[in-house]
Design a protein around this motif. Structure first.
Motif, PDB file in Angstrom:
ATOM      1  N   VAL A  72       0.848  -1.199   0.000  1.00  0.00           N
ATOM      2  CA  VAL A  72       0.000   0.000   0.000  1.00  0.00           C
ATOM      3  C   VAL A  72       0.880   1.243   0.000  1.00  0.00           C
ATOM      4  O   VAL A  72       0.643   2.182  -0.759  1.00  0.00           O
ATOM      5  N   ALA A  73       1.928   1.261   0.824  1.00  0.00           N
ATOM      6  CA  ALA A  73       2.825   2.420   0.885  1.00  0.00           C
ATOM      7  C   ALA A  73       3.467   2.678  -0.482  1.00  0.00           C
ATOM      8  O   ALA A  73       3.550   3.826  -0.929  1.00  0.00           O
ATOM      9  N   GLY A  74       3.926   1.637  -1.144  1.00  0.00           N
ATOM     10  CA  GLY A  74       4.542   1.790  -2.461  1.00  0.00           C
ATOM     11  C   GLY A  74       3.551   2.301  -3.494  1.00  0.00           C
ATOM     12  O   GLY A  74       3.901   3.123  -4.344  1.00  0.00           O
ATOM     13  N   ALA A  96       3.466  -2.694   5.308  1.00  0.00           N
ATOM     14  CA  ALA A  96       3.431  -4.140   5.528  1.00  0.00           C
ATOM     15  C   ALA A  96       2.314  -4.840   4.754  1.00  0.00           C
ATOM     16  O   ALA A  96       2.341  -6.060   4.616  1.00  0.00           O
ATOM     17  N   VAL A  97       1.344  -4.080   4.260  1.00  0.00           N
ATOM     18  CA  VAL A  97       0.208  -4.694   3.565  1.00  0.00           C
ATOM     19  C   VAL A  97       0.541  -4.847   2.080  1.00  0.00           C
ATOM     20  O   VAL A  97       0.644  -3.865   1.352  1.00  0.00           O
ATOM     21  N   ALA A  98       0.731  -6.102   1.670  1.00  0.00           N
ATOM     22  CA  ALA A  98       1.036  -6.410   0.270  1.00  0.00           C
ATOM     23  C   ALA A  98      -0.261  -6.446  -0.525  1.00  0.00           C
ATOM     24  O   ALA A  98      -1.277  -6.969  -0.059  1.00  0.00           O
ATOM     25  N   LEU A 130      -7.255   0.835   7.076  1.00  0.00           N
ATOM     26  CA  LEU A 130      -5.919   0.489   7.557  1.00  0.00           C
ATOM     27  C   LEU A 130      -5.352   1.558   8.476  1.00  0.00           C
ATOM     28  O   LEU A 130      -5.572   2.754   8.270  1.00  0.00           O
ATOM     29  N   ASP A 131      -4.586   1.124   9.446  1.00  0.00           N
ATOM     30  CA  ASP A 131      -3.798   2.025  10.273  1.00  0.00           C
ATOM     31  C   ASP A 131      -2.593   2.446   9.441  1.00  0.00           C
ATOM     32  O   ASP A 131      -1.976   1.616   8.758  1.00  0.00           O
ATOM     33  N   ARG A 181       1.024  10.117   5.168  1.00  0.00           N
ATOM     34  CA  ARG A 181       0.601  10.770   6.417  1.00  0.00           C
ATOM     35  C   ARG A 181      -0.710  11.525   6.250  1.00  0.00           C
ATOM     36  O   ARG A 181      -1.345  11.869   7.241  1.00  0.00           O
ATOM     37  N   TYR A 182      -1.085  11.802   5.002  1.00  0.00           N
ATOM     38  CA  TYR A 182      -2.239  12.666   4.765  1.00  0.00           C
ATOM     39  C   TYR A 182      -3.366  12.000   3.999  1.00  0.00           C
ATOM     40  O   TYR A 182      -4.168  12.674   3.373  1.00  0.00           O
ATOM     41  N   VAL A 183      -3.411  10.669   4.038  1.00  0.00           N
ATOM     42  CA  VAL A 183      -4.501   9.956   3.377  1.00  0.00           C
ATOM     43  C   VAL A 183      -5.050   8.876   4.307  1.00  0.00           C
ATOM     44  O   VAL A 183      -4.358   8.417   5.214  1.00  0.00           O
ATOM     45  N   ALA A 184      -6.277   8.489   4.057  1.00  0.00           N
ATOM     46  CA  ALA A 184      -6.873   7.326   4.713  1.00  0.00           C
ATOM     47  C   ALA A 184      -7.080   6.283   3.623  1.00  0.00           C
ATOM     48  O   ALA A 184      -7.431   6.614   2.493  1.00  0.00           O
TER      49      ALA A 184
END
Length: 67
Positions: free
Chosen positions: A19-21, A49-51, A42-43, A31-34
């Motif tokens: 998700v981060a990628g 860590a979430v693939a 997601l936290d 830092r500025y999205v949900a």
């Protein structure tokens, strides 16, 4: 290749991806999205860590300023 549904639209992206990628590839600062992944919010601490898997659904919301 992964096929994702992002905010209701289909997208194809290179695998593997977290998700981060994915957020980074869109130019979003995590830092500025949900983010909801397959219906679960997601936290932020888990974005890296979430693939993502083929067929996953993401809803990405970011605040918009205005007045």
């Amino acid at each position: 290749m992964l096929r994702l549904i992002v905010n209701g639209k289909e997208r194809e992206v290179e695998a593997p991806l977290t998700v981060a990628g994915f957020l980074e590839s869109l130019g979003y600062d995590g830092r500025y999205v949900a983010v909801a992944h397959n219906g679960e919010v997601l936290d932020r601490a888990t974005f890296g860590a979430v693939a993502l898997s083929d067929g996953d659904r993401l809803e990405i919301v970011r605040p918009v300023g205005g007045g």
